[in-house]
Motif scaffolding. Structure first.
Motif, mmCIF file in Angstrom:
data_model
loop_
_atom_site.group_PDB
_atom_site.id
_atom_site.type_symbol
_atom_site.label_atom_id
_atom_site.label_comp_id
_atom_site.label_asym_id
_atom_site.label_seq_id
_atom_site.Cartn_x
_atom_site.Cartn_y
_atom_site.Cartn_z
ATOM 1 N N GLY A 50 0.796 -1.215 0.000
ATOM 2 C CA GLY A 50 0.000 0.000 0.000
ATOM 3 C C GLY A 50 0.830 1.266 0.000
ATOM 4 O O GLY A 50 0.327 2.342 -0.278
ATOM 5 N N VAL A 51 2.132 1.163 0.310
ATOM 6 C CA VAL A 51 3.004 2.339 0.264
ATOM 7 C C VAL A 51 3.490 2.497 -1.170
ATOM 8 O O VAL A 51 4.139 1.619 -1.724
ATOM 9 C CB VAL A 51 4.204 2.205 1.231
ATOM 10 N N VAL A 52 3.146 3.620 -1.779
ATOM 11 C CA VAL A 52 3.517 3.881 -3.159
ATOM 12 C C VAL A 52 4.882 4.542 -3.226
ATOM 13 O O VAL A 52 5.713 4.209 -4.060
ATOM 14 C CB VAL A 52 2.456 4.778 -3.851
ATOM 15 N N GLU A 53 5.128 5.475 -2.300
ATOM 16 C CA GLU A 53 6.367 6.242 -2.344
ATOM 17 C C GLU A 53 6.694 6.748 -0.950
ATOM 18 O O GLU A 53 5.815 7.132 -0.193
ATOM 19 C CB GLU A 53 6.189 7.433 -3.297
ATOM 20 N N ALA A 99 -4.815 4.308 -2.636
ATOM 21 C CA ALA A 99 -6.138 4.681 -2.122
ATOM 22 C C ALA A 99 -6.972 3.477 -1.691
ATOM 23 O O ALA A 99 -7.963 3.639 -0.994
ATOM 24 C CB ALA A 99 -6.904 5.482 -3.172
ATOM 25 N N ASP A 100 -6.571 2.273 -2.081
ATOM 26 C CA ASP A 100 -7.383 1.104 -1.762
ATOM 27 C C ASP A 100 -6.921 0.352 -0.516
ATOM 28 O O ASP A 100 -7.257 -0.805 -0.338
ATOM 29 C CB ASP A 100 -7.435 0.159 -2.966
ATOM 30 N N VAL A 101 -6.181 1.016 0.372
ATOM 31 C CA VAL A 101 -5.726 0.366 1.603
ATOM 32 C C VAL A 101 -6.349 1.054 2.820
ATOM 33 O O VAL A 101 -6.796 2.194 2.744
ATOM 34 C CB VAL A 101 -4.180 0.398 1.748
ATOM 35 N N ASN A 102 -6.348 0.349 3.941
ATOM 36 C CA ASN A 102 -6.766 0.928 5.208
ATOM 37 C C ASN A 102 -5.587 1.788 5.697
ATOM 38 O O ASN A 102 -4.522 1.265 6.026
ATOM 39 C CB ASN A 102 -7.075 -0.195 6.204
ATOM 40 N N VAL A 106 0.929 11.286 5.889
ATOM 41 C CA VAL A 106 0.481 10.826 4.580
ATOM 42 C C VAL A 106 0.217 12.070 3.735
ATOM 43 O O VAL A 106 -0.682 12.853 4.024
ATOM 44 C CB VAL A 106 -0.798 9.956 4.695
ATOM 45 N N ASN A 107 1.041 12.246 2.698
ATOM 46 C CA ASN A 107 0.913 13.415 1.844
ATOM 47 C C ASN A 107 -0.229 13.321 0.853
ATOM 48 O O ASN A 107 -0.876 14.306 0.543
ATOM 49 C CB ASN A 107 2.215 13.671 1.080
ATOM 50 N N SER A 108 -0.470 12.106 0.336
ATOM 51 C CA SER A 108 -1.570 11.939 -0.599
ATOM 52 C C SER A 108 -1.880 10.468 -0.791
ATOM 53 O O SER A 108 -1.121 9.594 -0.362
ATOM 54 C CB SER A 108 -1.239 12.583 -1.949
ATOM 55 N N LEU A 109 -3.013 10.218 -1.441
ATOM 56 C CA LEU A 109 -3.431 8.874 -1.813
ATOM 57 C C LEU A 109 -3.464 8.797 -3.327
ATOM 58 O O LEU A 109 -3.956 9.715 -3.992
ATOM 59 C CB LEU A 109 -4.808 8.556 -1.243
ATOM 60 N N VAL A 110 -2.947 7.713 -3.875
ATOM 61 C CA VAL A 110 -2.922 7.514 -5.321
ATOM 62 C C VAL A 110 -4.044 6.558 -5.696
ATOM 63 O O VAL A 110 -4.143 5.476 -5.126
ATOM 64 C CB VAL A 110 -1.563 6.969 -5.788
#
Length: 104
Positions: free
Chosen positions: A30-33, A65-68, A99-103
């Motif tokens: 769930g961590v993108v970056e 965006a699809d994680v808790n 958390v800066n943003s959700l992708v």
């Protein structure tokens, strides 16, 4: 951070701790970056501090965006703490996550 041993001393740069923390973040689903000091904009945001012999790590993440979010952040905090303590022998007091943003 410098630690003295019987046969000499060991110095661990904050950048090394930061690299370990980044790798530990990216292992979590769930961590993108994870922003690091190599990113000019995040330079002031990512921070490794040593206070009274304890390490405090401040991280900035972009999550899927699809994680808790709460569960993911908890997993990140636990993994970063475990990895830094295991690899360096330093005690981690806190792992603060923003958390800066959700992708999507």
């Amino acid at each position: 951070m410098t630690r003295a041993f019987k046969y000499g001393s060991v110095k661990i740069a904050n950048e090394t701790i930061e690299a370990i923390a980044k790798k530990a973040c990216e292992e979590i689903n769930g961590v993108v970056e994870s922003n690091t000091k190599s990113n000019k904009e995040a330079k002031k945001d990512t921070k490794i501090s040593v206070v009274n012999g304890f390490v405090i790590i401040d991280l900035n993440l972009v999550l899927s965006a699809d994680v808790n979010v709460r569960k993911t952040i908890k997993n990140v905090q636990e993994n970063v703490k475990r990895q830094v303590e295991t690899m360096t022998g330093l005690s981690v007091k806190r792992v603060n996550v923003e958390v800066n943003s959700l992708v999507i």
